[in-house]
Design an enzyme around this catalytic site. Structure first.
Site, PDB file in Angstrom:
ATOM      1  N   SER A  72      34.249  22.444  95.668  1.00  0.00           N
ATOM      2  CA  SER A  72      35.573  22.038  96.117  1.00  0.00           C
ATOM      3  C   SER A  72      35.845  22.664  97.477  1.00  0.00           C
ATOM      4  O   SER A  72      35.422  23.782  97.752  1.00  0.00           O
ATOM      5  CB  SER A  72      36.618  22.513  95.095  1.00  0.00           C
ATOM      6  OG  SER A  72      37.883  22.632  95.703  1.00  0.00           O
ATOM      7  N   GLU A 125      30.388  11.493  87.566  1.00  0.00           N
ATOM      8  CA  GLU A 125      31.686  10.823  87.775  1.00  0.00           C
ATOM      9  C   GLU A 125      31.524   9.571  88.623  1.00  0.00           C
ATOM     10  O   GLU A 125      32.134   8.531  88.359  1.00  0.00           O
ATOM     11  CB  GLU A 125      32.668  11.777  88.468  1.00  0.00           C
ATOM     12  CG  GLU A 125      33.227  12.831  87.530  1.00  0.00           C
ATOM     13  CD  GLU A 125      34.021  13.908  88.266  1.00  0.00           C
ATOM     14  OE1 GLU A 125      34.889  14.504  87.646  1.00  0.00           O
ATOM     15  OE2 GLU A 125      33.757  14.157  89.465  1.00  0.00           O
TER      16      GLU A 125
END
Ligand code: ARG
Length: 457
Positions: free
Chosen positions: A275, A288
């Site tokens: 992140s 994902e």
């Protein structure tokens, strides 16, 4: 200059041309287009429609174009579509003789043939990517045949299962996918070439020659159908959609099982992402994305099904809209299959965490009920007694494997000391030895059976 300019007074408007063109995407068909044209010219020569010399000149010209595109010295640009490009390049190279290539042929049977040649390769490549994925699933199953993990229904712990059995479940899905692509390849291996624009041709062609040169199993039996049939595109997209559905489920499991909350598996750093703000994060972006791209492939299937539904016989330009969805779905599915196979090969397992989790949530309650039923208690009553035991555990903060024999016997005198062993997660999984069940022996038999079926392709 358009192939069809003769009938028109004015050139096509630039915006109409830009709207109509397909070269920007159908250039992907260049190999198929040139291969089909070489076969067509060869056939015209053998049938005496062209002289042998003309046919040879055309084939040599086409082969030169092929190798120049292949080695990057010829850019595919500047024409309406790939068929116009190849033909005009041929004429530029060999002159007048090149103009004879399009004898007894239309772009309608040409594009239908090109796309089948292309789709045949796409089906082959789906089969080989699925094989690689199933082989990796088999390898992981073999390594994990002693591992016990929680099995879920409704995403609540249900019963302990064998880790190999888990991977085998996905092999079964992907084997069905593989079979679909294999069958689709056989079904679509029929040659439209020779149907011409829609009605066939008055030239004395021999379709058998082109069929055998191009490796088709049969020639199409109705020219109207042949030039406007895109069932094979829809079938490819449906098969790709199911692959994506299966991959997406596997990715959903991967995302859940690698979360802190589950903690069963670990995605290696090389296949994880971070992140920009939260320094601690290790995110499952790859699974994902695979899950997210599934919608895109479904969309292409719906797009093509809708595009073909209102097409009056025979060819209509709507059919040009078959290519972008096909190519994008292929690219998407193939990249998802490859990346997930690579990630799967590197997944690691938190064996103890999986085992402990498998025993939580009263997941062996069915084994307690079966224990009683196997000793003569009717299953419905055994179910009720076990329900009471679970209730006792909940109220007293206990798990089934932590109960003493006295606690079991308080619920039913049928219990003996061996119940303490029967309620462990391993005994539970090992006890299910039915075909396809969760015992290690059943999972091993599953691996053997999958390997055997895989060999048939
Ligand atoms: N680019 C066209 C397609 O993809 C080729 C066939 C054109 N045929 C025609 N009659 N305009 O369908």
């Amino acid at each position: 200059m358009k192939l069809w300019q003769g009938r028109f007074d004015a050139p096509e408007a630039a915006d109409a041309d830009a709207f109509n063109e397909s070269l920007s995407f159908d250039k992907q068909l260049w190999r198929a287009d040139i291969t089909a044209s070489v076969a067509h010219a060869t056939m015209l020569g053998r049938c005496g429609i062209l002289t042998e010399e003309e046919a040879d000149t055309i084939c040599a010209g086409l082969k030169g174009i092929y190798s120049d595109i292949e080695n990057g010295t010829l850019a595919v640009e500047g024409q309406e579509d790939i068929h116009s490009f190849v033909e005009s390049e041929l004429v530029a190279r060999i002159g007048q003789t090149g103009k004879k290539l399009h004898t007894a042929r239309s772009r309608n049977d040409q594009v239908a043939t090109d796309l089948r040649l292309y789709a045949r390769d796409a089906a082959d490549s789906a089969v080989s990517l699925l094989k690689a994925l199933i082989n990796t699933l088999l390898a992981r199953a073999k390594e994990t045949v002693r591992y016990i993990m929680p099995g879920f229904t409704h995403l609540r712990k249900a019963q302990p299962i064998n880790c190999a059995q888990y991977f085998n479940a996905y092999s079964e899905m992907f084997l069905r996918d593989l079979d679909r692509f294999h069958a689709l390849r056989e079904r679509m291996n029929v040659m439209p070439l020779g149907s011409a624009a829609l009605a066939g041709t008055s030239w004395p062609i021999d379709r058998e020659i082109t069929r055998s040169l191009l490796g088709f199993d049969a020639v199409s039996q109705n020219s109207l159908d042949a030039v406007s049939d895109r069932d094979f595109v829809a079938e490819y997209l449906f098969s790709a959609s199911l692959v994506m559905a299966h991959l997406s489920r596997l990715c959903e499991d991967t995302i859940l099982y690698t979360s802190d909350e589950f903690g069963y598996w670990e995605i290696p750093d090389a296949y994880s992402t971070g992140s920009s703000i939260m320094p601690q994060k290790k995110n499952p972006d790859i699974p994902e994305l695979v899950r997210g791209k599934t919608g895109r492939v479904y969309g292409h299937l719906m797009g093509v099904l809708t595009m073909i539904k209102g097409i009056p016989l025979a060819y209509n330009k709507d059919l040009q809209e078959d290519k972008e969805p096909f190519f994008d779905a292929q690219r998407t599915m193939e990249s998802c299959l490859s990346i997930y196979t690579a990630l799967l090969a590197k997944l690691t397992f938190n064996v103890n965490r999986m085992y402990d989790a498998a025993g939580e949530g009263y997941s062996t309650a069915t084994d307690v009920a079966d224990y009683l039923a196997k000793r003569g208690v009717p299953f419905r009553d055994a179910h009720a007694v076990t329900g009471k035991i679970v209730r006792y555990c909940i109220e007293n903060g206990k798990t089934l494997p932590s109960l003493t024999l006295e606690e079991f016997r308080a619920a039913s005198p049928v219990f003996e000391a061996d119940v303490l062993q029967a309620v462990t997660a391993r005994a539970s999984a090992e006890g299910r030895n039915s075909v396809g069940g969760s015992s290690a022996a059943a999972a091993k038999a599953g691996i053997v059976s999958i390997r055997k079926r895989l060999k048939q392709y």
